[in-house]
Structures are given as structure tokens and as C-alpha cells.
Design an enzyme around this catalytic site. Structure first.
Site, mmCIF file in Angstrom:
data_model
loop_
_atom_site.group_PDB
_atom_site.id
_atom_site.type_symbol
_atom_site.label_atom_id
_atom_site.label_comp_id
_atom_site.label_asym_id
_atom_site.label_seq_id
_atom_site.Cartn_x
_atom_site.Cartn_y
_atom_site.Cartn_z
ATOM 1 N N HIS A 30 -10.759 -2.820 11.240
ATOM 2 C CA HIS A 30 -9.643 -3.660 10.759
ATOM 3 C C HIS A 30 -9.443 -4.812 11.748
ATOM 4 O O HIS A 30 -8.480 -4.822 12.510
ATOM 5 C CB HIS A 30 -8.384 -2.789 10.663
ATOM 6 C CG HIS A 30 -7.244 -3.412 9.911
ATOM 7 N ND1 HIS A 30 -5.941 -2.995 10.087
ATOM 8 C CD2 HIS A 30 -7.199 -4.400 8.985
ATOM 9 C CE1 HIS A 30 -5.151 -3.698 9.295
ATOM 10 N NE2 HIS A 30 -5.879 -4.560 8.622
ATOM 11 N N CYS A 79 0.606 -7.799 11.703
ATOM 12 C CA CYS A 79 0.834 -7.961 13.132
ATOM 13 C C CYS A 79 0.050 -9.136 13.723
ATOM 14 O O CYS A 79 -0.139 -9.211 14.941
ATOM 15 C CB CYS A 79 0.506 -6.673 13.877
ATOM 16 S SG CYS A 79 1.675 -5.360 13.523
ATOM 17 N N ARG A 115 0.842 -1.190 0.000
ATOM 18 C CA ARG A 115 0.000 0.000 0.000
ATOM 19 C C ARG A 115 0.879 1.242 0.000
ATOM 20 O O ARG A 115 1.964 1.250 0.571
ATOM 21 C CB ARG A 115 -0.922 0.009 1.223
ATOM 22 C CG ARG A 115 -2.095 -0.965 1.099
ATOM 23 C CD ARG A 115 -3.012 -0.914 2.296
ATOM 24 N NE ARG A 115 -2.364 -1.414 3.490
ATOM 25 C CZ ARG A 115 -1.813 -0.673 4.426
ATOM 26 N NH1 ARG A 115 -1.887 0.641 4.368
ATOM 27 N NH2 ARG A 115 -1.224 -1.220 5.460
ATOM 28 N N ARG A 170 2.006 -12.058 -0.871
ATOM 29 C CA ARG A 170 0.645 -12.367 -0.396
ATOM 30 C C ARG A 170 0.039 -13.563 -1.121
ATOM 31 O O ARG A 170 0.339 -13.806 -2.290
ATOM 32 C CB ARG A 170 -0.269 -11.154 -0.625
ATOM 33 C CG ARG A 170 0.142 -9.889 0.130
ATOM 34 C CD ARG A 170 -0.669 -9.698 1.374
ATOM 35 N NE ARG A 170 -0.117 -8.665 2.247
ATOM 36 C CZ ARG A 170 -0.681 -8.324 3.401
ATOM 37 N NH1 ARG A 170 -1.799 -8.908 3.815
ATOM 38 N NH2 ARG A 170 -0.131 -7.403 4.168
ATOM 39 N N SER A 172 -1.451 -3.825 10.239
ATOM 40 C CA SER A 172 -1.085 -4.707 9.137
ATOM 41 C C SER A 172 0.157 -5.525 9.480
ATOM 42 O O SER A 172 1.108 -4.997 10.065
ATOM 43 C CB SER A 172 -0.817 -3.868 7.889
ATOM 44 O OG SER A 172 -1.974 -3.137 7.565
ATOM 45 N N TYR A 202 -1.338 -3.526 -6.823
ATOM 46 C CA TYR A 202 -1.215 -4.227 -5.536
ATOM 47 C C TYR A 202 -2.558 -4.261 -4.782
ATOM 48 O O TYR A 202 -3.273 -3.242 -4.738
ATOM 49 C CB TYR A 202 -0.140 -3.552 -4.663
ATOM 50 C CG TYR A 202 -0.173 -4.089 -3.250
ATOM 51 C CD1 TYR A 202 0.361 -5.349 -2.960
ATOM 52 C CD2 TYR A 202 -0.820 -3.393 -2.228
ATOM 53 C CE1 TYR A 202 0.267 -5.882 -1.681
ATOM 54 C CE2 TYR A 202 -0.920 -3.915 -0.950
ATOM 55 C CZ TYR A 202 -0.379 -5.157 -0.679
ATOM 56 O OH TYR A 202 -0.482 -5.697 0.573
ATOM 57 N N LYS A 205 -9.754 -2.598 1.534
ATOM 58 C CA LYS A 205 -9.497 -1.494 2.447
ATOM 59 C C LYS A 205 -10.239 -0.212 2.032
ATOM 60 O O LYS A 205 -10.759 0.522 2.875
ATOM 61 C CB LYS A 205 -7.994 -1.224 2.560
ATOM 62 C CG LYS A 205 -7.198 -2.376 3.195
ATOM 63 C CD LYS A 205 -7.839 -2.846 4.466
ATOM 64 C CE LYS A 205 -6.950 -3.612 5.427
ATOM 65 N NZ LYS A 205 -6.041 -4.609 4.974
ATOM 66 N N ASP A 208 -9.488 -10.136 8.538
ATOM 67 C CA ASP A 208 -8.952 -8.785 8.300
ATOM 68 C C ASP A 208 -9.937 -7.654 8.582
ATOM 69 O O ASP A 208 -9.527 -6.594 9.029
ATOM 70 C CB ASP A 208 -8.467 -8.675 6.848
ATOM 71 C CG ASP A 208 -7.527 -7.501 6.605
ATOM 72 O OD1 ASP A 208 -6.555 -7.345 7.375
ATOM 73 O OD2 ASP A 208 -7.761 -6.734 5.660
HETATM 74 P P1 GTP Z 1 -2.482 -7.943 7.265
HETATM 75 O O1 GTP Z 1 -3.003 -8.951 6.306
HETATM 76 O O2 GTP Z 1 -1.397 -7.098 6.692
HETATM 77 O O3 GTP Z 1 -3.550 -7.093 7.866
HETATM 78 O O4 GTP Z 1 -1.695 -8.741 8.423
HETATM 79 P P2 GTP Z 1 -2.155 -9.632 9.661
HETATM 80 O O5 GTP Z 1 -2.451 -8.767 10.831
HETATM 81 O O6 GTP Z 1 -3.211 -10.594 9.242
HETATM 82 O O7 GTP Z 1 -0.802 -10.427 10.024
HETATM 83 P P3 GTP Z 1 -0.430 -11.965 9.880
HETATM 84 O O8 GTP Z 1 -1.274 -12.853 10.741
HETATM 85 O O9 GTP Z 1 -0.361 -12.305 8.444
HETATM 86 O O10 GTP Z 1 1.033 -11.980 10.500
HETATM 87 C C1 GTP Z 1 2.076 -11.213 9.967
HETATM 88 C C2 GTP Z 1 3.396 -11.721 10.443
HETATM 89 O O11 GTP Z 1 3.432 -11.774 11.877
HETATM 90 C C3 GTP Z 1 3.693 -13.141 9.959
HETATM 91 O O12 GTP Z 1 5.018 -13.191 9.489
HETATM 92 C C4 GTP Z 1 3.523 -13.987 11.187
HETATM 93 O O13 GTP Z 1 4.350 -15.105 11.169
HETATM 94 C C5 GTP Z 1 3.863 -13.036 12.338
HETATM 95 N N1 GTP Z 1 3.105 -13.399 13.572
HETATM 96 C C6 GTP Z 1 1.780 -13.636 13.665
HETATM 97 N N2 GTP Z 1 1.426 -14.007 14.928
HETATM 98 C C7 GTP Z 1 2.563 -13.990 15.657
HETATM 99 C C8 GTP Z 1 2.856 -14.274 17.042
HETATM 100 O O14 GTP Z 1 1.999 -14.634 17.843
HETATM 101 N N3 GTP Z 1 4.158 -14.128 17.423
HETATM 102 C C9 GTP Z 1 5.139 -13.749 16.548
HETATM 103 N N4 GTP Z 1 6.374 -13.631 17.006
HETATM 104 N N5 GTP Z 1 4.900 -13.482 15.237
HETATM 105 C C10 GTP Z 1 3.629 -13.594 14.795
HETATM 106 C C1 SPV Z 2 -3.038 -4.781 5.185
HETATM 107 O O1 SPV Z 2 -2.052 -4.170 4.744
HETATM 108 O O2 SPV Z 2 -3.570 -4.516 6.295
HETATM 109 C C2 SPV Z 2 -3.634 -5.902 4.408
HETATM 110 C C3 SPV Z 2 -3.237 -6.072 3.023
HETATM 111 O O3 SPV Z 2 -4.493 -6.605 4.912
HETATM 112 S S1 SPV Z 2 -3.943 -4.853 1.986
HETATM 113 O O4 SPV Z 2 -5.171 -5.402 1.411
HETATM 114 O O5 SPV Z 2 -2.973 -4.599 0.968
HETATM 115 O O6 SPV Z 2 -4.260 -3.687 2.753
HETATM 116 MN MN MN Z 3 -5.056 -5.884 6.943
#
Ligand code: GTP
Ligand code: SPV
Ligand code: MN
Length: 621
Positions: free
Chosen positions: A268, A292, A76, A407, A290, A215, A224, A315
Site C-alpha cells: 500500500h 494519511c 470500505r 473521491r 488510508s 464503493y 485493493k 496508492d
Molecule cells: P487513500 O487514498 O485512502 O489511501 O489516502 P492517501 O494516503 O492517498 O491520503 P491523501 O493524500 O488523499 O490525504 C488524505 C488527507 O490527508 C487529505 O485531506 C489531505 O489534505 C491530508 N494530508 C495529506 N498530507 C498532509 C500533510 O502533510 N499534513 C497534513 N496536516 N494533512 C495532510
Molecule cells: C484506501 O482506502 O486506502 C483507498 C481507497 O485508497 S479504496 O480504494 O476504497 O480502498
Molecule cells: Mn489507499
């Protein structure tokens, strides 16, 4: 499907037909195609993308495709994202603002002929279960087949959405172009895009205009742009209309009648269902910035015996009050657009299993036998790969094989632990809301808020270390209130006020609010808390609290666990103490950062949040 610039639009909605004609006149595509969402259409468009070199068909996964973007178009673009409200003040201090008139003038030039040599796809879609009361409709016009097929995975796209638009009459208008017109005879590139980018939102007229990027977050406009930025404004307006006696103010054109009931929330947030060994299932929503951990928590495999997690969404959550005064949440999406790196058997086996087929992988690495790979998918990398930039890669290579924001795009229905009720149009009643972010220091594993207002205060103060999901410097700490900093479609100070209003609703049976942090680090920079499946211990404590069965210790910042289940956990006493205690000195420093953050919102910051701040300072002594 109908092809041609001339044929009449296959819809009885005259506003839609007229708008498509108008956009076609402006952008001058070679062809117009109305997407019906059929299997046949998916096959034809994915074949076309393979022919054009955008997609590589994966030998190892049925009906799945590999794509790599232009190296400049991987995330983004927050500094090119605009809220074009009539008044700058309504965009607030956290959004970029351009006056709508000026923006329209710019777009009038930029979009002129921008689809030359390309096909214009008209993509009707529904956010939320088809026909659901909470669901909302939209149409995205795009010159990208990659976007059209991705929208089929991520939303309820095609004929059925179009029929609903005809029934209801209203829909959100979204225009997208990669911004790369083709001159006669000019050869296309696999990932067309432009160095000029605009991701613009017109909250008053409920429109989205996006230029220059392919993207996800910039181009799949149901996600979003609509489900958070436009929907957050709709949700606020609904409450504002109520407050204004449903008569004046914002009740104008382009809004559906359904907007004028009662304030709601577009957030979110993931939604999960948690069932204890004996007892009632609970639904929990959680907002983390994001990259996290939302997808991971939504698909968590509990390490504690007998507890079961099922997924509703990963999400975005839309929440409205039910007749019983509880907040009911739906997942407006139909697919997952998830971070690939770090997703593996050990961390998120359910995501890995979701990806068996019918999926699109963008900016991961390609194996020699036609499969995908990314850092963290398996412990050991394959001996040889093609990296996301198309280069030969071995474990000795200097750079990761996949882009950190690579992704997957995959149907939610394929998730092995998707909850049976995930498409219930009524939504699911939320018992707890979690906020959190990446914090190496200070912030405990879990804190329970003292009240709804205190919970809103915690949400307003979410801060997190930046990730690769957006352009910019990774690792820097920034405030990201409610994990909505890049996604709030109006003044964030007013948004805090909207959350407080939700809490004042007569007869509301509100969820309890928690703050979590999986990312506390040791002096040597390693994570203290094992995270992932072990996060179930925190969820268990929360559910036990809701049931009045777990103890908490009061601290100046909120309630901390007195009896977290740590059985079988390999963690030293000292580490546990770090995770579950509050250092007053450190927290005085944390609190000292709040006034500057709050002051950016000026008079829009609700006084209740200053009161919460003063109370925190008092408690810290
Ligand atoms: P968006 O799709 O961008 O909104 O991201 P999201 O909040 O869904 O994050 P996602 O679950 O994909 O995790 C992102 C990164 O954080 C990945 O590389 C995970 O491996 C890492 N991660 C997720 N949960 C944990 C956790 O409990 N501990 C640690 N250390 N890392 C984590
Ligand atoms: C984020 O960045 O929080 C995502 C991916 O979930 S996007 O759809 O690109 O915003
Ligand atoms: Mn997101």
C-alpha cells in the site's frame, strides 16, 4: 462489444468463456456485455449512467461526471471483508475468516439470480503496464456500469488485456454484484446496493467475490482486493515456493508459472521520483494508512528551491528484485481514486490540475453552474451548493457539503507531474521506503532505521488514528502494520517474515527505511508541522543521507536529523525541538504497547522482531 446471453464469448480462452457462462447461469442477468475498453463504449456507458440518474454530466469539466452513493455505501467495510483461506491460521489474527466451503455455499444462495434485470459486464483488465513482466491479469464480472467505467480509468481494461489473457492463459477471477436484482417492471435507483455485504477473497484459488456495495475499495476489484490482498498472497507464495525448492507446497492450480520465481512485494505505497538540483534522481516508496497523505506526497510541490518531484503512483506498489539486486517498483494502476476533501490549490495543486476532465466525482458537492466542490478545494466555499445527500447547502449549513471520504477517479496520465517512466514495465529502482501514520503525539517528524530488520520492526509497529476511508470511529489509534492492516491477504505475522526474507536475498541492494509523521499536534490541537509541500524538506534530508551528505543523531528509536533544512520555514525553535526529539518517558510508554501487539501473532511473529523489541527497550534504558 457483444450483447446477449446466448452469443458465444469473444475469447479463445475456454476457461474464461466457461466461467462467464457459469456465473451468468448463477446470477441470471438480462444481458451480457464484454467490455472492450473503447472510447465508444465509455461514451455509451456514461450516457446510460446519466439516463439512469447515477451520473450527472458536469457542465464545467469535459467528459466528467458527478455521482452520489446511497448514504450507507460510502467507504470500505472492513468488518464485512473476509479472507477465505483453507486454514483459519493462514488468514491470521488481523483478518476476518470464513471457511471457503461455507463461503461458497453462502454465495451460491446470495448470487442466485442477483443480476436479474441487469446487464452483466465482463471486464478484462491488466494491473501494471500491458505486457510487463511484473504485471498481472484479471477479469471482473460486474452488474454495475459505474464499476465498468471506473475500471476503465483505474486499470488497463478491455481488448488488449483480453488478448494478453489469451496469450498467458491465467487470470484472477473477480465477481461483483451490487446485490439488487430488479423484478420485471421494477424501477432502478441511482445507486443500487444491498445492506448485506461481503468482500471475500480466496487466496488459494486466486478468486474475489464481492456483494452488496458499489464503493471503490469494495467494488473496483483490481484495486485493493486484487493488487493488495490477492497479490500479497501471490508475492508470498512465490517466495515460499522458492524456499521449498520450487517443488511442493503451494505450487498448485490457478497459479501462473511466473509466481514461482522469487518472493516479491505487493504494498500500500505511493511511488515518487525526486530529483535534486544537481545530481541523480531517486525513487522513493511510502506506505501510509488510508487517508494519511499518499496521494499528496506523490504529487508534492517542493518548497525548497531546485528540487523536483514527479509521480509514479499514489496508492499501490509492486516490487521485485532486478538483476542488479535492487528492488524495482511498478504502479499497477492506471488512475487515481483519491480523497477529495482537503485537496486544493494550496495543498495539492497537481491533483487539482489532473482533474480537468475525463473524471468521475463521487460524494462531493455540486455547484449551481455544474461543477464540483468539496471542503478544502478553495478557501471560501461557494454561496450555494447541492450537498452529497442532494440537499440545498450554504456556508451556514451544519454538515460538510462533501462526504469526508468523497473521491475522484481520474486518469494518472493527466497528472501534470507524472514521470515519463511511470509506465516502464521494468519498474523503477527504489532507494528509500517510508512508513508513517497520523500520530498527534510521541512520533518524530522523521526517523532513519538502523538496519533492514529494524526497518521491518518500524513497519510492523505503524499505528495511526483512524480516518473516514473505512467505516468505524474516526480518530481512534490503532496498529496498522505497514499500512496493510485491511489489505494483507494472509497471516500478518508471516507477512513480517516475508519482509525479513526479502532482506536476506543474496546480493540484495536494499532501500533504506524511514518512519515519518506529518501529523504531530500542539496542545491546542493544531498541526505543528506545516506538511504538504514542506514535506520536501524531509525528502531532501533522506536523499542527502542516501548520498552520505546529511548528518544524523542517534537516539534510542533510530537516527534523527541533525541538519534538517529549515530555511525560510515559519516554525518556532520549541516546535522544531518537539518534532525532532525523542522523549524517553513517552517512548517507554510507546514500547510498553508493543508486546501485546506482537503477542496477537503468536508463533507467526518472527523472533527477529522480538529481538528488535528487546534492543529498543535496552536503548531506552
Ligand atoms: P487513500 O487514498 O485512502 O489511501 O489516502 P492517501 O494516503 O492517498 O491520503 P491523501 O493524500 O488523499 O490525504 C488524505 C488527507 O490527508 C487529505 O485531506 C489531505 O489534505 C491530508 N494530508 C495529506 N498530507 C498532509 C500533510 O502533510 N499534513 C497534513 N496536516 N494533512 C495532510
Ligand atoms: C484506501 O482506502 O486506502 C483507498 C481507497 O485508497 S479504496 O480504494 O476504497 O480502498
Ligand atoms: Mn489507499
Amino acid at each position: 462489444m457483444s450483447v446477449s446471453v446466448e452469443v458465444p464469448a469473444p475469447t479463445s480462452n475456454r476457461e474464461l468463456a466457461g466461467w462467464v457462462k457459469e456465473i451468468a447461469a448463477l446470477t441470471q442477468p438480462d444481458r451480457i456485455e464484454w467490455c472492450d475498453g473503447s472510447e465508444e463504449e465509455w461514451t455509451r456507458l456514461t450516457n446510460l449512467l446519466v439516463e439512469q440518474g447515477t451520473f450527472t454530466r458536469l457542465a464545467a469539466r469535459p467528459n466528467s461526471f458527478y455521482a452520489t452513493s446511497d448514504p450507507s455505501d460510502v467507504a470500505r467495510v472492513e468488518d464485512r471483508t473476509f479472507i477465505c483461506s483453507e486454514r483459519e491460521e493462514d488468514a491470521g489474527p488481523t483478518n476476518n475468516w470464513i471457511a471457503p466451503g461455507e463461503m461458497r455455499e453462502t454465495f451460491g444462495e446470495l448470487f442466485k439470480g442477483c443480476m436479474r434485470g441487469r446487464t452483466m459486464y465482463v471486464v478484462p483488465f491488466c494491473m501494471g503496464p500491458l505486457g510487463g513482466e511484473i504485471s498481472q491479469l484479471g477479469v471482473e464480472i460486474t452488474d454495475s456500469a459505474y464499476v465498468a467505467v471506473s475500471m476503465r480509468v483505474m486499470t488497463r481494461m478491455g481488448d488488449r488485456a483480453l488478448r494478453l489473457i489469451e496469450e498467458r492463459g491465467s487470470f484472477v477471477k473477480a465477481v461483483h454484484s451490487v446485490g439488487a436484482p430488479l423484478e420485471p417492471g421494477q424501477e432502478d435507483v441511482p445507486w443500487p446496493c444491498s445492506s448485506t455485504k461481503y468482500i471475500s477473497h480466496f487466496p488459494e484459488t486466486r478468486e474475489i467475490w464481492s456483494y452488496g456495495s458499489g464503493y471503490g475499495g469494495n467494488a473496483l476489484l483490481g484495486k485493493k482486493c486484487y493488487a493488495l490482498r490477492i497479490a500479497s498472497a501471490m508475492a508470498r507464495d512465490a517466495g515460499a515456493a522458492r524456499k521449498a525448492g520450487e517443488s511442493e507446497g503451494r505450487a498448485n492450480e490457478g497459479r501462473s508459472k511466473r509466481d514461482h520465481g522469487e518472493g516479491w512485494l505487493a504494498e500500500h505505497m505511493l511511488i515518487l521520483k525526486l530529483t535534486p538540483p544537481s545530481g541523480e534522481a531517486r525513487y522513493i516508496a511510502a506506505a501510509f494508512p488510508s487517508a494519511c497523505g499518499k496521494t499528496n506526497l506523490a504529487m508534492l510541490q517542493p518548497t525548497i528551491p531546485g528540487w523536483k518531484v514527479e509521480t509514479i503512483g499514489d496508492d499501490i506498489a509492486w516490487m521485485r528484485f532486478g538483476e542488479d539486486g535492487r528492488l524495482y517498483a511498478i504502479n499497477p494502476e492506471a488512475g487515481f481514486f483519491g480523497v477529495a476533501p482537503g485537496t486544493g490549490e494550496v495543498t495539492n495543486a497537481n491533483a487539482v490540475r489532473t482533474l480537468w476532465g475525463n473524471s468521475i466525482f463521487t460524494n462531493v458537492a455540486l455547484t449551481d453552474d455544474g461543477d464540483v466542490w468539496w471542503e478544502g478545494l478553495t478557501k471560501e466555499p461557494p454561496a450555494h451548493l447541492t450537498d452529497w445527500k442532494g440537499r440545498s447547502w450554504t456556508p451556514d449549513s451544519d454538515e460538510p457539503a462533501a462526504h469526508p471520504n468523497a473521491r475522484f477517479t481520474t486518469p494518472a496520465s493527466q497528472c501534470p507531474i507524472i514521470a515519463p517512466e511511470w509506465q516502464d514495465p521494468k519498474g523503477v529502482p527504489i532507494s528509500a521506503i517510508l512508513f508513517g501514520g497520523r500520530r498527534a503525539t510521541a512520533v518524530p517528524l522523521v526517523t532513519e532505521s538502523l538496519s533492514w530488520e529494524h526497518g521491518v520492526f518500524l513497519g510492523a509497529n505503524v499505528a495511526s488514528e483512524k480516518t473516514a476511508a473505512a467505516e468505524g470511529k474516526v480518530g481512534e489509534l490503532r496498529h496498522d502494520p505497514f499500512a496493510m492492516l485491511p489489505f494483507c491477504g494472509y497471516n500478518m505475522g508471516d507477512y513480517f517474515g516475508h519482509w525479513l526474507d526479502i532482506g536476506r536475498r543474496e546480493g540484495a541492494v536494499l532501500p533504506r527505511i524511514y518512519y515519518v509523521n506529518w501529523f504531530r499536534k500542539n496542545a491546542d490541537g493544531t498541526f505543528i508541522w506545516p506538511g504538504f509541500g514542506e514535506n520536501s524538506r524531509v525528502l531532501k534530508w533522506i536523499v542527502d543521507r542516501l548520498n552520505g551528505e546529511a548528518k544524523a543523531v542517534p537516539t534510542p528509536i533510530g537516527l534523527l536529523p541533525a541538519d534538517l533544512d529549515t530555511e525560510g520555514l515559519d516554525l518556532s525553535e520549541e516546535d522544531l525541538e518537539t518534532l525532532l526529539s525523542v522523549d524517553r518517558d513517552v517512548w517507554r510508554e510507546e514500547a510498553a504497547l508493543i508486546p501485546a501487539h506482537f503477542e496477537t501473532f503468536g508463533s507467526h511473529l518472527p523472533k527477529e522482531l522480538w529481538e528488535e523489541y528487546n534492543a529498543l527497550v535496552d536503548r531506552l534504558g
